[in-house]
Scaffold this active site. Structure first.
Site, PDB file in Angstrom:
ATOM      1  N   ARG A  68      -6.308   1.775  -5.745  1.00  0.00           N
ATOM      2  CA  ARG A  68      -6.710   2.239  -4.410  1.00  0.00           C
ATOM      3  C   ARG A  68      -6.283   3.683  -4.122  1.00  0.00           C
ATOM      4  O   ARG A  68      -6.869   4.330  -3.283  1.00  0.00           O
ATOM      5  CB  ARG A  68      -6.184   1.300  -3.311  1.00  0.00           C
ATOM      6  CG  ARG A  68      -4.704   1.355  -3.123  1.00  0.00           C
ATOM      7  CD  ARG A  68      -4.244   0.484  -1.977  1.00  0.00           C
ATOM      8  NE  ARG A  68      -4.423  -0.939  -2.257  1.00  0.00           N
ATOM      9  CZ  ARG A  68      -3.758  -1.893  -1.603  1.00  0.00           C
ATOM     10  NH1 ARG A  68      -2.926  -1.571  -0.634  1.00  0.00           N
ATOM     11  NH2 ARG A  68      -3.937  -3.156  -1.896  1.00  0.00           N
TER      12      ARG A  68
ATOM     13  N   ASN B   6       7.073  10.578  -3.505  1.00  0.00           N
ATOM     14  CA  ASN B   6       5.937   9.724  -3.867  1.00  0.00           C
ATOM     15  C   ASN B   6       4.651  10.365  -3.337  1.00  0.00           C
ATOM     16  O   ASN B   6       4.520  10.575  -2.123  1.00  0.00           O
ATOM     17  CB  ASN B   6       6.166   8.332  -3.251  1.00  0.00           C
ATOM     18  CG  ASN B   6       5.048   7.361  -3.575  1.00  0.00           C
ATOM     19  OD1 ASN B   6       3.874   7.725  -3.504  1.00  0.00           O
ATOM     20  ND2 ASN B   6       5.386   6.142  -3.904  1.00  0.00           N
TER      21      ASN B   6
ATOM     22  N   HIS C 204       5.265   7.980   2.176  1.00  0.00           N
ATOM     23  CA  HIS C 204       4.331   7.968   3.301  1.00  0.00           C
ATOM     24  C   HIS C 204       4.726   8.944   4.403  1.00  0.00           C
ATOM     25  O   HIS C 204       3.903   9.741   4.870  1.00  0.00           O
ATOM     26  CB  HIS C 204       4.212   6.541   3.854  1.00  0.00           C
ATOM     27  CG  HIS C 204       3.176   6.405   4.908  1.00  0.00           C
ATOM     28  ND1 HIS C 204       3.464   6.506   6.249  1.00  0.00           N
ATOM     29  CD2 HIS C 204       1.842   6.220   4.820  1.00  0.00           C
ATOM     30  CE1 HIS C 204       2.356   6.363   6.937  1.00  0.00           C
ATOM     31  NE2 HIS C 204       1.354   6.191   6.102  1.00  0.00           N
TER      32      HIS C 204
ATOM     33  N   GLU D 145       5.613   3.658 -10.927  1.00  0.00           N
ATOM     34  CA  GLU D 145       5.702   2.336 -10.289  1.00  0.00           C
ATOM     35  C   GLU D 145       4.536   1.481 -10.738  1.00  0.00           C
ATOM     36  O   GLU D 145       3.383   1.947 -10.719  1.00  0.00           O
ATOM     37  CB  GLU D 145       5.619   2.480  -8.769  1.00  0.00           C
ATOM     38  CG  GLU D 145       6.873   2.931  -8.121  1.00  0.00           C
ATOM     39  CD  GLU D 145       6.701   3.016  -6.619  1.00  0.00           C
ATOM     40  OE1 GLU D 145       5.743   2.434  -6.069  1.00  0.00           O
ATOM     41  OE2 GLU D 145       7.516   3.693  -5.996  1.00  0.00           O
TER      42      GLU D 145
ATOM     43  N   THR E 160       3.644  -2.098  -0.445  1.00  0.00           N
ATOM     44  CA  THR E 160       4.515  -3.035  -1.154  1.00  0.00           C
ATOM     45  C   THR E 160       5.374  -3.783  -0.142  1.00  0.00           C
ATOM     46  O   THR E 160       6.258  -3.202   0.471  1.00  0.00           O
ATOM     47  CB  THR E 160       5.402  -2.269  -2.155  1.00  0.00           C
ATOM     48  OG1 THR E 160       4.572  -1.386  -2.904  1.00  0.00           O
ATOM     49  CG2 THR E 160       6.117  -3.224  -3.089  1.00  0.00           C
TER      50      THR E 160
ATOM     51  N   GLU F 204      16.278  -0.360  -7.474  1.00  0.00           N
ATOM     52  CA  GLU F 204      15.844   0.358  -6.270  1.00  0.00           C
ATOM     53  C   GLU F 204      15.814  -0.651  -5.134  1.00  0.00           C
ATOM     54  O   GLU F 204      15.078  -1.645  -5.185  1.00  0.00           O
ATOM     55  CB  GLU F 204      14.466   1.006  -6.463  1.00  0.00           C
ATOM     56  CG  GLU F 204      14.030   1.714  -5.178  1.00  0.00           C
ATOM     57  CD  GLU F 204      12.882   2.695  -5.334  1.00  0.00           C
ATOM     58  OE1 GLU F 204      12.731   3.281  -6.425  1.00  0.00           O
ATOM     59  OE2 GLU F 204      12.165   2.890  -4.341  1.00  0.00           O
TER      60      GLU F 204
ATOM     61  N   HIS G 193       2.473   5.270  -7.956  1.00  0.00           N
ATOM     62  CA  HIS G 193       2.239   3.833  -8.137  1.00  0.00           C
ATOM     63  C   HIS G 193       0.777   3.612  -8.540  1.00  0.00           C
ATOM     64  O   HIS G 193      -0.131   3.880  -7.756  1.00  0.00           O
ATOM     65  CB  HIS G 193       2.547   3.127  -6.808  1.00  0.00           C
ATOM     66  CG  HIS G 193       2.417   1.638  -6.857  1.00  0.00           C
ATOM     67  ND1 HIS G 193       2.667   0.842  -5.773  1.00  0.00           N
ATOM     68  CD2 HIS G 193       2.068   0.778  -7.857  1.00  0.00           C
ATOM     69  CE1 HIS G 193       2.487  -0.428  -6.084  1.00  0.00           C
ATOM     70  NE2 HIS G 193       2.107  -0.502  -7.342  1.00  0.00           N
TER      71      HIS G 193
ATOM     72  N   ASP H 135       1.465   9.191  -3.758  1.00  0.00           N
ATOM     73  CA  ASP H 135       0.330   8.262  -3.751  1.00  0.00           C
ATOM     74  C   ASP H 135      -0.715   8.595  -2.678  1.00  0.00           C
ATOM     75  O   ASP H 135      -1.921   8.481  -2.904  1.00  0.00           O
ATOM     76  CB  ASP H 135       0.807   6.828  -3.459  1.00  0.00           C
ATOM     77  CG  ASP H 135       1.590   6.225  -4.600  1.00  0.00           C
ATOM     78  OD1 ASP H 135       1.608   6.799  -5.697  1.00  0.00           O
ATOM     79  OD2 ASP H 135       2.201   5.157  -4.377  1.00  0.00           O
ATOM     80  N   HIS H 136      -0.202   8.974  -1.502  1.00  0.00           N
ATOM     81  CA  HIS H 136      -1.147   9.069  -0.384  1.00  0.00           C
ATOM     82  C   HIS H 136      -1.962  10.359  -0.364  1.00  0.00           C
ATOM     83  O   HIS H 136      -2.911  10.475   0.410  1.00  0.00           O
ATOM     84  CB  HIS H 136      -0.436   8.769   0.935  1.00  0.00           C
ATOM     85  CG  HIS H 136       0.039   7.344   0.942  1.00  0.00           C
ATOM     86  ND1 HIS H 136      -0.828   6.289   0.726  1.00  0.00           N
ATOM     87  CD2 HIS H 136       1.273   6.807   1.044  1.00  0.00           C
ATOM     88  CE1 HIS H 136      -0.140   5.164   0.721  1.00  0.00           C
ATOM     89  NE2 HIS H 136       1.137   5.439   0.913  1.00  0.00           N
TER      90      HIS H 136
ATOM     91  N   ARG I   2      -1.729   1.105  -8.846  1.00  0.00           N
ATOM     92  CA  ARG I   2      -1.955  -0.289  -8.441  1.00  0.00           C
ATOM     93  C   ARG I   2      -3.096  -0.888  -9.244  1.00  0.00           C
ATOM     94  O   ARG I   2      -3.984  -0.181  -9.726  1.00  0.00           O
ATOM     95  CB  ARG I   2      -2.282  -0.351  -6.945  1.00  0.00           C
ATOM     96  CG  ARG I   2      -1.148   0.086  -6.042  1.00  0.00           C
ATOM     97  CD  ARG I   2      -1.505  -0.148  -4.584  1.00  0.00           C
ATOM     98  NE  ARG I   2      -1.456  -1.555  -4.255  1.00  0.00           N
ATOM     99  CZ  ARG I   2      -0.459  -2.136  -3.595  1.00  0.00           C
ATOM    100  NH1 ARG I   2       0.560  -1.433  -3.154  1.00  0.00           N
ATOM    101  NH2 ARG I   2      -0.486  -3.434  -3.347  1.00  0.00           N
TER     102      ARG I   2
ATOM    103  N   HIS J  78      11.298   2.975   0.622  1.00  0.00           N
ATOM    104  CA  HIS J  78      10.328   2.296   1.480  1.00  0.00           C
ATOM    105  C   HIS J  78      10.638   2.491   2.965  1.00  0.00           C
ATOM    106  O   HIS J  78      11.600   1.944   3.480  1.00  0.00           O
ATOM    107  CB  HIS J  78      10.185   0.802   1.186  1.00  0.00           C
ATOM    108  CG  HIS J  78       8.846   0.291   1.640  1.00  0.00           C
ATOM    109  ND1 HIS J  78       7.773   0.160   0.786  1.00  0.00           N
ATOM    110  CD2 HIS J  78       8.388  -0.028   2.856  1.00  0.00           C
ATOM    111  CE1 HIS J  78       6.731  -0.254   1.469  1.00  0.00           C
ATOM    112  NE2 HIS J  78       7.077  -0.371   2.728  1.00  0.00           N
ATOM    113  N   GLY J  79       9.788   3.270   3.578  1.00  0.00           N
ATOM    114  CA  GLY J  79       9.847   3.447   5.025  1.00  0.00           C
ATOM    115  C   GLY J  79      10.810   4.515   5.504  1.00  0.00           C
ATOM    116  O   GLY J  79      10.975   4.702   6.709  1.00  0.00           O
TER     117      GLY J  79
HETATM  118  N1  PXP Z   1       9.787   2.945  -3.610  1.00  0.00           N
HETATM  119  C1  PXP Z   1       8.915   1.981  -3.963  1.00  0.00           C
HETATM  120  C2  PXP Z   1       9.295   1.068  -5.078  1.00  0.00           C
HETATM  121  C3  PXP Z   1       7.658   1.867  -3.328  1.00  0.00           C
HETATM  122  O1  PXP Z   1       6.807   0.911  -3.711  1.00  0.00           O
HETATM  123  C4  PXP Z   1       7.321   2.802  -2.329  1.00  0.00           C
HETATM  124  C5  PXP Z   1       5.978   2.751  -1.683  1.00  0.00           C
HETATM  125  O2  PXP Z   1       5.761   1.567  -1.106  1.00  0.00           O
HETATM  126  C6  PXP Z   1       8.259   3.772  -1.989  1.00  0.00           C
HETATM  127  C7  PXP Z   1       9.486   3.824  -2.639  1.00  0.00           C
HETATM  128  C8  PXP Z   1       7.977   4.798  -0.940  1.00  0.00           C
HETATM  129  O3  PXP Z   1       7.831   4.192   0.302  1.00  0.00           O
HETATM  130  P1  PXP Z   1       7.265   5.035   1.494  1.00  0.00           P
HETATM  131  O4  PXP Z   1       5.886   5.463   1.110  1.00  0.00           O
HETATM  132  O5  PXP Z   1       7.290   4.076   2.642  1.00  0.00           O
HETATM  133  O6  PXP Z   1       8.193   6.200   1.696  1.00  0.00           O
END
Ligand code: PXP
Length: 245
Positions: A54, A12, A217, A75, A106, A156, A48, A14-15, A50, A194-195
């Site tokens: 952002r 991912n 992240h 996403e 999320t 997921e 993602h 996004d950041h 949003r 996530h995480g």
């Molecule tokens: N999967 C989904 C559906 C998410 O929304 C996110 C980001 O919140 C992730 C995976 C990746 O999570 P992270 O950035 O905490 O690794």
């Protein structure tokens, strides 16, 4: 079977866009990050879009889609605006996530049970377009059955509680393991995200029904110190090690 066939790593990015947007310019470019992640061995790119834009923006989605060969997992929240963008972009998969404006990230999974008809009004167009449909939900049997009922191809699992709650990890891991088995028994593919970080990935990667982990992240943060290819390759190594492959 190659390792990637067994458990895919979706990165991912996004950041990268979060950092870019902090200064309002074009650097660092999430498209460059997607290309670099692909070269480092990512099996897919997740982004993602949003509602408040952002981090990822509309043009990023189109540009990433055009720049990579590996699948794009888009996403999005279940809204008319996002369905329109998904149909225009035609990603490999759409992952429906809950979205609240004020949240930092999320928080929690999508509520599907009890909202099947409302969600179907958005999901049907995605399925009809031949885009794989993924729902980001908590590891709860009720939500998993509801996901099957609306025709999800993929569930997921939100593993944030497992990653954050060091004290209750054992109980949560059991819930995730049982959820993965249920997902597969209902004919859906099991993903998680996530995480996840270097410390938490092994327990999730080793679950036999697990097919894809989406990680953002931690990988982007670690990239600041060791570079993106090294961070991705180390995550891949830990996934392979956990599965004994
Ligand atoms: N999967 C989904 C559906 C998410 O929304 C996110 C980001 O919140 C992730 C995976 C990746 O999570 P992270 O950035 O905490 O690794």
């Amino acid at each position: 079977m190659s390792v990637s066939d067994g458990l895919r790593l979706g990165v991912n990015i996004d950041h990268v866009a979060t950092v870019r947007n902090a200064r309002g310019g074009a650097h660092p470019d999430p498209v460059r990050a997607a290309i670099m992640a692909e070269a480092a061995g990512a099996d897919g790119i997740t982004a993602h879009l949003r509602e408040d834009r952002r981090h990822i923006r509309d043009a990023d989605i189109a540009d990433i889609r055009a720049a990579i060969i590996i699948p794009l997992n888009f996403e999005m929240a279940a809204t008319e605006e996002m369905v329109k963008i998904a149909l225009g972009t035609r990603p490999h998969a759409v992952c429906i996530v809950p979205e609240r404006r004020e949240e930092v990230t999320t928080e929690g999974g999508l509520a599907v049970a009890g909202r099947e008809n409302e969600l179907l009004s958005y999901l049907e167009a995605i399925k009809e377009a031949g885009i794989r449909l993924s729902l980001f939900i908590e590891p709860s049997p009720e939500e998993i059955h509801a996901a099957a009922a609306v025709g999800a191809d993929i569930v997921e699992l939100h593993v944030g509680r497992y990653c954050d709650d060091v004290v209750g990890r054992g109980d949560e891991l059991l819930r995730i393991q049982q959820a993965a088995a249920l997902i597969e028994s209902l004919g859906m593919e099991c993903h998680a995200g996530h995480g996840l970080d270097y410390d938490t990935v092994a327990d999730i990667a080793v679950i036999p029904q697990m097919r894809e982990l989406n990680i953002g992240h931690f990988l982007m943060g670690e990239s600041l110190f060791v570079g993106m290819p090294a961070a991705i390759m180390e995550m891949r190594r830990l996934m392979d090690e956990a599965r004994g492959e």
